[in-house]
Design an enzyme around this catalytic site. Sequence first.
Site, PDB file in Angstrom:
ATOM      1  N   SER A  16      50.286 -15.967   6.326  1.00 27.06           N
ATOM      2  CA  SER A  16      48.780 -15.320   5.123  1.00 27.06           C
ATOM      3  C   SER A  16      48.164 -14.754   6.031  1.00 27.06           C
ATOM      4  O   SER A  16      48.247 -14.065   6.174  1.00 27.06           O
ATOM      5  CB  SER A  16      48.592 -16.343   5.490  1.00 27.06           C
TER       6      SER A  16
ATOM      7  N   GLU B 107      55.135 -11.133   1.231  1.00 24.10           N
ATOM      8  CA  GLU B 107      54.730 -12.735   0.283  1.00 24.10           C
ATOM      9  C   GLU B 107      53.092 -13.079  -0.365  1.00 24.10           C
ATOM     10  O   GLU B 107      52.241 -12.115   0.116  1.00 24.10           O
ATOM     11  CB  GLU B 107      55.194 -13.629   0.938  1.00 24.10           C
TER      12      GLU B 107
ATOM     13  N   HIS C 285      53.674 -18.832   1.490  1.00 26.44           N
ATOM     14  CA  HIS C 285      52.977 -20.416   0.573  1.00 26.44           C
ATOM     15  C   HIS C 285      53.980 -21.111  -0.733  1.00 26.44           C
ATOM     16  O   HIS C 285      53.378 -20.822  -1.727  1.00 26.44           O
ATOM     17  CB  HIS C 285      51.250 -19.621   0.072  1.00 26.44           C
TER      18      HIS C 285
END
Length: 302
Positions: free
Chosen positions: A109, A207, A273
Amino acid sequence: MIIPERLKKGDTIAVIAPAGPPDPVKLREGLEYFKEVGLCVQFGRFLFDQEGYLAASDPKRLDDFHQAFADPSIKGVICVRGGYGTARMAPFINYSLIRNNPKVFWGYSDITYLHGAIQKFSRLSTFHGPMIASDLLEEKQVSDTIRSFNQLFEPTEVCFDNSPQTLSVLQHGIGRGRLVGGNLTLVADSVGTPYQWETENSILLLEEVSEPVYRIDAMLQQLKQAGVFRHIQGVVLGDFNMGEEEPTGLERLFREFFRNCPFPVLKGIKVGHCTPNYGVPLGVEAFLSTAKPCFRIQPGVC
């Protein structure tokens, strides 16, 4: 690229928060896995010094980061969660310290920004993988997520094919190159900065989470117009974790955007995620083939 040494039972890992503040309850429950495999845990000094949306002030988060790499008794550095804040640290990191004290560095992230900066200036291979206070508690029954950490203890090739997940081909071909990337927002945020990912002759992993299709479109356009896709060898799309009404539009966007591109594109890797969330090493050689969909990544430890 420097490959860090594997972890062993009895080793000490540093747990730090370079971005957002961790929930203490979730953190302590998520730590159970590390205790079970025989690792000792050392908290960063400022792990719980929350300052607004940051885990602590920039100097404090930076100090925990530096201390984790400087301490010879610490063999791995594990980030507790994402959020925001790593881009604020990047200009002040001592990259020579990291290069001279290579060790496992793990997170995803917002941590994507640090992965890119570390690989560019320290030449250390790092890991994009599930984090203690944001994945392990919620997914403690998901064995595949937990098993991702096994690659830190034994050099292991990571392989994705059509079992058990379903991979889809957006553009056919074969590609080989160093695996780079991570969260799309952070990859896009780095464009035009000294910390922009080096993507030449690489396979790019992307992502995302909770972004509408038009924002994903805008970020892909930014990468394209900045030349990020110009010399890459392939693209692997991880999970994009969207609302129920968005996937159809996203599929259409991907097919239009990657149509006629000169490199292979594979979609459906459970990275990001999502549940499960597989950890993968970044900075090492990877192989991508769409004839019989397969994505293989060389070990991230030695």
